[in-house]
Design an enzyme around this catalytic site. Structure first.
Site, short mmCIF file in Angstrom:
data_model
loop_
_atom_site.label_atom_id
_atom_site.label_comp_id
_atom_site.label_asym_id
_atom_site.label_seq_id
_atom_site.Cartn_x
_atom_site.Cartn_y
_atom_site.Cartn_z
N ASP A 150 0.82 -1.20 0.00
CA ASP A 150 0.00 0.00 0.00
C ASP A 150 0.86 1.26 0.00
OD1 ASP A 150 -2.74 1.21 0.41
OD2 ASP A 150 -1.75 1.99 2.19
N GLU A 178 1.01 -0.61 -5.15
CA GLU A 178 0.01 0.44 -5.40
C GLU A 178 0.80 1.75 -5.52
OE1 GLU A 178 -3.57 3.02 -3.44
OE2 GLU A 178 -1.88 2.29 -2.30
#
Length: 952
Positions: free
Chosen positions: A621, A674
């Site tokens: 993330d 990401e």
């Protein structure tokens, strides 16, 4: 055990290098006769030999009087105690030219001052001097005494005044060595705390010994030494700031036997049980107990600790060696301990034949660390941990403590204040909002060996890869891991997805963060069950043929004062520079990737999930926030790197190391970034440098945030305006092969007012669903892997909420619009089925040879058509019509070597809720060149649809 009486024999006369004691006073003689505590000088010279035995050979004042004179040495010491005065000893037997009255006075003064304040360094120097320079002298003197030779022979040129002073500070071990010709030496040297002042008759008592010792102690070891904990150590133990409690507490050899010391706050009594020996220790107050047993060696023993209303039979936690070795500590310091979870945290284990739990934590700035938990009523006073050198690691093995107990670490900060912290490497936690760590170990037996062997056969970017993203707590609210294991694998397998992606399952205090503000990096959230329950869920998915990806958050952590923030009183896991530490968007703290131990904490954490839980991939993330020093920061709020740039070089190195380590150790896994910027080389190998000068970050795949943003922007426009935004659907092919991409329709796109996927579409309800279906068809055909968030597979109208999850009631047969939602779900199932069976859609996802435009510039028609190819050249034709009109006989150029085409998927089919405009019969090409190709076909394009055609 009783105190030894004062010697009644005559004192020996001084020999070379020894001091001559002063004449005892009348008061001292009277005190000795009553067997009371003697003054420092007399206590230091106590002996037990009766008149028939040889007199005790006197020792330096700094030493305990353990060594006795032998029978052979008794000859020159036949005078009575009254004659053994300094003035008489000097002319009769004193060493030649050295033992003057001034020397006697100096010796006396030295003897009175030889207390525990003398440092170990001085003792070491004295030992070295005595050993190296006085050996010949001592040996000669000893032989001379034995043969009744004159004392003049025992003196050599080396017996100087300086050596005499050194001899005074020599330990008992050295003194004993000088009498080896007559008797074996005392076994152990007295400790620096065993001063003459402490050597009282009362202190020599080991407590209430109820049975005779199994091993007798030779007379030379029977000395008066206090086993009590010294004032300095006592204060540090009470304050929780002792770095080495094991050096004080437990059992330790001392002159006179074995000293036992225990620190048991609130205990009424403590008794040592060693074989047939049973001795109650003396209560020294404030929870300290001590005693001296006349034993040669430290025995195997237990403690009987009496509290009000109960007696605890237990092992002594301070008798054990460290459970961590030098290699563990070295690797931790170097930041290379790839199995960090096996070294730190709480581990039930058997150590030195005793079952218990090893606690260890990294807290280099702490003044002290204690462990508190349910096993000590959350009072860690009596469980002080030891510091293992310069590693910053604190460790303690607690016997008889096992699984299920709650615990935290009580840390004394550098300013002296205290804080209770959850274990950063805890592998299980309490159910939030409770914050304690839980002792655990796994006994799970895996059944997914076949899956693990198969997953490594092909890299992810060359295999079918369609992902169903799930927020476990809300997918079916109220279900546990084991209950989910009964439903989730069956549901995902039915829809044909190859993988599930679990939003962060690592423990987090605030459910509204969806798991993206982690406090327990090594613990699956306890909201849904135990760590083994989570293993059961993953195992069930694997046995159903479904891979498991997990969201992993190494970018930041929350500021909770019981977790990682300023863990030991200073910035530790976060960067020391406040500008680098504070994350401007989320109010959290960023990791200090430049610190070895912090980088190790994160790299090992990635391995932990892959190795201990068989996770098949990590979706990392917020990578962009890690890569840039100026991420969401204004000028003046960030500091450039050493080259003057904005790149976070420490974060780059960390990501490269993490990826390289995971791929090396765990074959078949995939890491997914990401990352929302144009950073060069996210999925390039770490050893291949790009134009920017950096090696690749080493990820396997990257989320294509640009495609997601552009395509959703296009779909949100009314069809009449889409021709002005046609490039938003074609631009992705400009950079499609710059990285290995995943096309994500994730949770981020269906929350916070963004609406669900179907609600983003324009038009009435029928048109919204048609656009939704057409978009999914386009997405599955586009180069790249697919990811779809839960609820979007059946066109949920409301945006997602973690409080109640997907609107499953839309699929209830009793609901009037159920067929419309079920139709979308059936489409997703068929898209996955055809996708997995068609290598052209996934084999060359990262190779330009796998894609060819047929028509990409039909903006006026809102039409997009392209071919997907496998390595053998087998094609699939995808045609999307994003206009709400039927286009009859729409001509498209195709390869001439395909004799006929038939529909594989038509998103407008009636079974999906469409208008059922189809091409039911095989479509044969015509020899009419079109779109730069030698042949063409004519199709009927349904409104707001995507059609897939394969060779018939």
């Amino acid at each position: 055990m009783t105190p030894r009486p004062e010697s009644s024999g005559s004192r020996p006369k001084g020999t070379a290098g020894e001091k001559i004691p002063e004449q005892p006073t009348a008061a001292q003689k009277k005190s000795a006769a009553k067997k009371t505590t003697v003054p420092k000088q007399a206590a230091a010279k106590k002996a037990t030999a009766p008149a028939k035995k040889a007199a005790v050979k006197k020792t330096p004042a700094a030493q305990s009087p353990a060594a006795k004179a032998t029978a052979k040495k008794a000859a020159p010491a036949k005078t009575t105690a009254k004659k053994a005065v300094a003035k008489k000893a000097a002319p009769e037997k004193a060493t030649a030219k050295k033992t003057t009255a001034e020397k006697v006075a100096a010796t006396k003064a030295t003897a009175e001052k030889a207390t525990a304040k003398k440092t170990a360094a001085k003792k070491a120097t004295a030992k070295k001097t005595t050993a190296k320079k006085a050996t010949a002298t001592k040996a000669t003197a000893t032989k001379a005494v034995a043969k009744k030779a004159t004392t003049k022979k025992a003196v050599t040129k080396k017996a100087t005044t300086a050596k005499a002073a050194a001899a005074k500070t020599t330990a008992t071990k050295t003194t004993a060595a000088r009498t080896t010709a007559a008797k074996p030496p005392a076994k152990k040297a007295p400790t620096k705390k065993a001063t003459a002042k402490k050597a009282t008759a009362g202190a020599a008592t080991a407590g209430k010994a109820t049975t005779a010792a199994a091993q007798t102690v030779p007379p030379e070891m029977e000395i008066a030494v206090s086993p009590a904990v010294g004032a300095a150590d006592r204060g540090r133990l009470l304050n929780g700031t002792h770095h080495n409690p094991h050096s004080v507490l437990g059992a330790h050899p001392v002159p006179g036997g074995i000293a036992f010391r225990a620190f048991r706050p609130y205990a009424l009594s403590v008794t040592v049980v060693a074989g047939e020996v049973r001795a109650e220790l003396q209560d020294d107050g404030e929870g300290f107990f001590s005693g001296l047993l006349p034993l040669r060696e430290v025995p195997e023993y237990r403690l009987l600790v009496e509290y009000e209303g109960t007696v605890l039979d237990t092992e002594d936690a301070y008798r054990f060696l460290p459970t961590l070795g030098d290699l563990d500590l070295h690797l931790i310091g170097e930041g290379r301990h790839e199995e960090l979870w096996t070294a730190l945290g709480a581990h039930p284990m058997t150590h030195q034949g005793v079952t218990g739990t090893r606690f260890s934590v990294w807290a280099p700035n702490a003044l002290g660390v204690r462990v508190a938990g349910t096993f000590n009523f959350w009072d860690g006073t009596g469980h002080v941990m030891r510091s293992l050198g310069s590693s910053g690691v604190w460790e303690l093995f607690l016997p008889d403590i096992g699984e299920g107990e709650l615990y935290k670490f009580e840390i004394t900060r550098p300013d002296g204040s205290k804080t209770m912290r959850a274990d950063p490497v805890a592998r299980r936690t309490e159910v939030p909002p409770a914050t304690s760590s839980v002792i655990t170990s796994s006994r799970y037996e895996w059944g997914d060996a076949e899956w693990l062997d198969r997953r490594a056969q092909a890299p992810a970017h060359e295999a079918p890869f369609s992902v169903y993203e799930v927020h476990l707590p809300s997918w079916r609210p109220g279900l546990t891991y084991r209950q989910l294991a009964e439903q989730l694998p069956r549901y995902v397998k039915d829809l044909g997805f190859t993988h599930v992606e679990l939003m962060p399952v690592a423990e987090h205090p605030f459910g509204g963060s969806w798991g993206y503000q982690v406090t327990g990096f090594y613990a699956p959230t306890a909201r849904l069950g135990t760590p083994d329950d989570f293993r059961y869920l993953i195992d069930s998915l694997h046995q159903a043929g479904i891979g498991v990806l997990m969201d992993w958050v190494p970018a930041h952590f929350p500021r909770d004062d019981w977790a990682l923030a300023e863990f030991d009183g200073r910035p530790l896991y976060e960067h020391a520079d406040p500008l680098r530490a504070a994350h401007p968007d989320w109010g959290t703290l960023e990791f200090d990737y430049g610190r070895n131990e912090v980088r190790n904490f994160l790299v090992a954490n990635a391995l932990y999930w892959c190795e201990e839980f068989h996770i098949d991939g990590l979706r990392v993330d917020a990578v962009a926030s890690m890569l840039y020093l100026d991420y969401s920061r204004e000028p003046g709020q960030w500091t450039p790197n050493e080259h003057g740039g904005r790149e976070n070089l420490d974060a780059v190195a960390f990501l490269q190391e993490m990826n390289a380590t995971v791929y090396r150790r765990v074959p078949g896994v995939v890491t997914i970034a990401e990352e929302s910027t144009a950073w060069d080389g996210v999925t390039r190998a770490t050893h291949h440098k790009g134009p920017s000068g950096f090696g690749g970050l080493g990820f396997g795949l990257k989320w294509n945030m640009g495609w997601m943003h552009d395509s959703l922007q296009y779909m949100s426009h009314e069809p009449v305006y889409r021709k002005y935004h046609h490039h938003e659907m074609t631009f992705s092919m400009v950079y499609a092969y710059s990285e290995n991409y995943v096309l994500p329709i994730s949770h981020d796109e269906v929350v916070h007012g963004k609406g669900s996927l179907v609600s983003k579409m324009p038009g009435d309800w029928w048109q919204q669903r048609a656009n939704h279906r057409a978009y999914l068809g386009f997405m599955w055909a586009h180069p790249g892997k697919q990811l779809l968030f839960m609820g979007q597979e059946f066109a949920q109208g409301a945006e997602w909420s973690e409080a109640h999850g997907p609107d499953w009631w839309l699929l209830d047969p009793g609901y009037g619009a159920e067929p419309e939602h079920r139709g979308v779900r059936d489409l997703v199932r068929d898209l996955n089925t055809v996708y997995r069976a068609t290598p052209a859609l996934w084999r060359l996802d990262t190779d330009p040879a796998g894609f060819e435009w047929v028509v990409g510039d039909a903006a006026e028609d809102n039409v997009l058509a392209f071919l997907r190819l496998d390595p053998e050249g087998n094609p699939l034709l995808s045609v999307s019509n994003f206009a709400p009109v039927v286009r009859q006989d729409y001509r498209l150029g195709v390869p001439e070597d395909v004799p006929a085409w038939h529909e594989a998927v038509n998103t407008d089919a009636a079974v999906y809720g469409g208008s059922d405009v189809t091409n039911p019969d095989p479509v044969k090409p015509e020899a009419q060149p079109w779109h730069g190709r030698p042949a063409s076909i004519r199709l009927t394009l349904p409104p707001l649809s995507t059609v897939w055609l394969r060779p018939a």
